[in-house]
Design a protein around this motif. Structure first.
Motif, mmCIF file in Angstrom:
data_model
loop_
_atom_site.group_PDB
_atom_site.id
_atom_site.type_symbol
_atom_site.label_atom_id
_atom_site.label_comp_id
_atom_site.label_asym_id
_atom_site.label_seq_id
_atom_site.Cartn_x
_atom_site.Cartn_y
_atom_site.Cartn_z
ATOM 1 N N GLY A 181 0.759 -1.343 -0.249
ATOM 2 C CA GLY A 181 -0.071 0.069 -0.043
ATOM 3 C C GLY A 181 0.677 1.313 0.023
ATOM 4 N N PRO A 182 2.009 1.350 0.126
ATOM 5 C CA PRO A 182 2.813 2.791 0.326
ATOM 6 C C PRO A 182 3.224 3.202 -1.284
ATOM 7 C CG PRO A 182 4.245 0.956 0.554
ATOM 8 C CD PRO A 182 2.902 0.315 0.348
ATOM 9 N N GLY A 183 2.704 2.430 -2.152
ATOM 10 C CA GLY A 183 3.362 2.894 -3.366
ATOM 11 C C GLY A 183 2.733 4.264 -3.986
ATOM 12 N N CYS A 186 -0.162 3.468 -6.241
ATOM 13 C CA CYS A 186 -0.792 2.417 -5.675
ATOM 14 C C CYS A 186 -2.181 2.737 -4.931
ATOM 15 C CB CYS A 186 0.011 1.601 -4.481
ATOM 16 S SG CYS A 186 -0.720 0.612 -3.415
ATOM 17 N N THR A 187 -3.293 2.221 -5.151
ATOM 18 C CA THR A 187 -4.648 2.524 -4.399
ATOM 19 C C THR A 187 -5.207 1.600 -3.401
ATOM 20 O OG1 THR A 187 -5.772 1.695 -6.417
ATOM 21 C CG2 THR A 187 -5.287 4.339 -6.470
ATOM 22 N N THR A 188 -4.290 0.461 -3.232
ATOM 23 C CA THR A 188 -4.811 -0.466 -2.442
ATOM 24 C C THR A 188 -5.377 -0.150 -1.227
ATOM 25 O OG1 THR A 188 -3.247 -2.152 -3.269
ATOM 26 C CG2 THR A 188 -4.017 -2.722 -1.000
ATOM 27 N N GLY A 221 6.856 3.739 -1.512
ATOM 28 C CA GLY A 221 6.737 4.834 -0.594
ATOM 29 C C GLY A 221 7.757 5.813 -0.468
ATOM 30 N N CYS A 222 8.949 5.815 -1.109
ATOM 31 C CA CYS A 222 10.152 6.593 -0.941
ATOM 32 C C CYS A 222 9.866 7.664 -2.151
ATOM 33 C CB CYS A 222 11.479 5.970 -1.464
ATOM 34 S SG CYS A 222 11.956 4.985 -0.066
ATOM 35 N N ALA A 223 9.633 8.945 -1.489
ATOM 36 C CA ALA A 223 9.492 9.922 -2.529
ATOM 37 C C ALA A 223 10.523 10.965 -2.650
ATOM 38 C CB ALA A 223 8.030 10.862 -1.997
ATOM 39 N N MET A 240 13.630 -0.469 -3.009
ATOM 40 C CA MET A 240 13.053 -0.377 -4.307
ATOM 41 C C MET A 240 12.359 0.851 -4.670
ATOM 42 S SD MET A 240 10.651 -3.497 -5.825
ATOM 43 C CE MET A 240 12.146 -4.607 -6.658
ATOM 44 N N LEU A 241 12.687 1.428 -5.817
ATOM 45 C CA LEU A 241 12.065 2.689 -6.032
ATOM 46 C C LEU A 241 11.235 2.490 -7.502
ATOM 47 C CD1 LEU A 241 15.111 4.828 -5.563
ATOM 48 C CD2 LEU A 241 13.197 4.429 -4.092
ATOM 49 N N GLY A 242 10.090 3.015 -7.633
ATOM 50 C CA GLY A 242 9.316 3.117 -8.574
ATOM 51 C C GLY A 242 9.063 4.528 -9.157
ATOM 52 N N TYR A 267 2.575 4.316 -14.763
ATOM 53 C CA TYR A 267 1.191 3.437 -13.877
ATOM 54 C C TYR A 267 1.405 2.298 -13.107
ATOM 55 C CZ TYR A 267 2.114 1.045 -18.357
ATOM 56 O OH TYR A 267 2.690 0.379 -19.259
ATOM 57 N N GLY A 268 0.717 2.138 -12.329
ATOM 58 C CA GLY A 268 0.696 0.922 -11.218
ATOM 59 C C GLY A 268 0.482 -0.291 -12.314
ATOM 60 N N MET A 269 1.166 -1.375 -11.871
ATOM 61 C CA MET A 269 0.913 -2.629 -12.389
ATOM 62 C C MET A 269 -0.284 -3.180 -12.345
ATOM 63 S SD MET A 269 3.701 -2.621 -13.964
ATOM 64 C CE MET A 269 3.497 -4.315 -14.773
ATOM 65 N N SER A 270 -1.278 -2.884 -11.261
ATOM 66 C CA SER A 270 -2.544 -3.297 -11.489
ATOM 67 C C SER A 270 -3.632 -2.075 -11.731
ATOM 68 C CB SER A 270 -2.950 -4.171 -10.044
ATOM 69 O OG SER A 270 -2.606 -3.420 -9.052
ATOM 70 N N SER A 271 -3.134 -1.161 -12.455
ATOM 71 C CA SER A 271 -3.973 -0.102 -12.808
ATOM 72 C C SER A 271 -4.671 -0.561 -14.022
ATOM 73 C CB SER A 271 -3.178 1.002 -13.298
ATOM 74 O OG SER A 271 -2.265 0.712 -14.449
ATOM 75 N N SER A 272 -5.730 -0.009 -14.431
ATOM 76 C CA SER A 272 -6.319 -0.260 -15.763
ATOM 77 C C SER A 272 -5.667 -0.329 -16.939
ATOM 78 C CB SER A 272 -7.746 0.408 -15.909
ATOM 79 O OG SER A 272 -7.531 1.612 -15.638
ATOM 80 N N SER A 288 -9.324 -2.085 -10.170
ATOM 81 C CA SER A 288 -7.914 -1.926 -10.332
ATOM 82 C C SER A 288 -7.394 -1.183 -9.116
ATOM 83 C CB SER A 288 -7.900 -0.863 -11.688
ATOM 84 O OG SER A 288 -7.792 0.489 -11.090
ATOM 85 N N GLU A 289 -6.199 -1.504 -8.719
ATOM 86 C CA GLU A 289 -5.655 -1.062 -7.515
ATOM 87 C C GLU A 289 -4.223 -0.161 -7.738
ATOM 88 O OE1 GLU A 289 -5.115 -4.295 -4.359
ATOM 89 O OE2 GLU A 289 -7.256 -4.639 -4.645
ATOM 90 N N GLY A 290 -4.369 0.314 -8.693
ATOM 91 C CA GLY A 290 -3.129 1.331 -9.206
ATOM 92 C C GLY A 290 -3.608 2.444 -10.130
#
Ligand code: 5GP
Length: 345
Positions: A181-183, A186-188, A221-223, A240-242, A267-272, A288-290
């Motif tokens: 959830g921190p991404g 991410c919208t989890t 979660g690292c910004a 790990m960084l996105g 985009y998130g990997m589980s986004s639409s 979708s959770e992204g």
């Protein structure tokens, strides 16, 4: 129903308390670490910062640049075996120490993983990645992968609690990925209400992993470079960084020009967006959770890397850590109710 009342913390809730230091300059700080990997009894040495296995970040182009700087890339799982063959044929020597092949937990994923490994036997790292690392199916898949690849280093996740870190390490993982959830995309937490503040997740999971001789990756979660330092300070072996690596020349995602400005899609990997691209749409049983966002184009990733590594080195000098390995021991976090001054942001 039960409520745990001790407060769990995120990066925004703490700062490092400065300490007396004999270090003269951040140039003296060594960010390389060497880890002994528990199942293969081999070692890895490098700067333990990783690009996420997202198709907008964990690209072959990113891997080539990050490897040059001694960092790591979890390559996303959507490259074909053919694309892997082409990349490996022209990749710099030693690249296998700086990349992981990612896989999901389906039958087709496993078949593709075997093909890629057979065709490129030098590859050392496998990253088994699912949104919910608590599922029994995932643990079964991990055990099967460990049996098939007894000499490979296995990264598995994501989880956020000590007992599940232990279970994954015992089931065959060498390194456990931590974060639910921190991404940044991410919208989890919004869609499901599930999550765990990342700093506390790191502290608890690192303790569990280190007790067994395993490692953890703080994922998501690292910004800012300061957040990367906080993740290491809390006990993460790898970070790990996105989002921090999105928007560069080496990143994937469509390039968008608007009003004279350039953006890149992230985009998130589980986004639409990702599901439409790779799975032919969002299955109707799941939300979708992204998110899909546009980030300003930022040029070569090299400049961002200098900024991140410079920040972490500087943290080390503020607390008197001559090496990254010492950072946790030298860390005292203070709980805070403020972060940076935002007058001019
Ligand atoms: P960031 O560094 O951008 O804050 O976080 C990157 C991490 O977010 C990834 O490594 C992955 O664990 C997580 N992530 C990526 N895509 C998605 C998504 O679509 N949904 C969720 N819940 N998490 C995602």
């Amino acid at each position: 129903m039960r409520i745990e009342t001790d407060l769990k913390l995120g990066f925004k809730d703490v700062m490092f308390r400065p300490k007396r230091s004999t270090l003269k300059s951040r140039a003296q700080v060594d960010l390389k670490r060497t880890f002994r990997l528990m199942h293969t009894d081999t070692e890895w040495t490098g700067i333990p910062i990783m690009a996420a296995n997202m198709d907008t970040v964990g690209t072959f182009e990113m891997a080539a640049t990050l490897a040059e700087h001694n960092l790591f890339t979890a390559i996303h799982k959507h490259y074909t075996a053919e694309e892997w063959r082409t990349f490996i044929a022209s990749a710099p020597k030693g690249i296998e120490n700086h990349i992981a092949v990612s896989t999901g937990t389906g039958e087709a994923d496993f078949k593709k993983l075997i093909t890629i490994k057979n065709e490129n036997p030098q590859l050392r790292f496998i990253c088994i990645d699912v949104a919910n690392g608590y599922s029994e199916h995932f643990v079964t898949f991990l055990k099967k992968t460990r049996e098939q690849f007894s000499d490979k280093v296995i990264i598995a996740g994501n989880v956020v609690t000590g007992e599940m870190v232990e279970e994954l390490l015992l089931a065959g993982a060498d390194i456990v990925k931590v974060g639910i959830g921190p991404g940044s995309v991410c919208t989890t937490r919004v869609k499901t209400g599930v999550g765990y503040p990342q700093l506390s997740a790191i502290i608890e999971c690192a303790d569990a992993a280190h007790g067994l001789g395993g490692q953890i990756i703080s994922d998501g979660g690292c910004a800012t470079p300061g957040d990367v330092s906080k993740a290491f300070g809390a006990g993460a072996d790898f970070v790990m960084l996105g989002g921090m690596l999105a928007g560069h020349d080496e990143s994937g995602g469509e390039t968008i020009e608007r009003d004279g400005k350039t953006y890149r899609q992230f985009y998130g990997m589980s986004s639409s967006t990702a599901m439409n691209k790779h799975a032919g749409g969002v299955a109707n049983y799941r939300a979708s959770e992204g998110k899909t966002v546009e980030v300003p184009y930022r040029g070569a990733v090299e400049h961002t890397l200098s900024d991140i590594l410079g920040g972490v080195r500087s943290t080390c000098t503020y607390v008197g850590a001559a090496t990254l390995k010492e950072l946790t021991k030298r860390t005292t976090f203070i709980r805070v109710a403020e972060q940076e001054n935002r007058v001019y942001t």
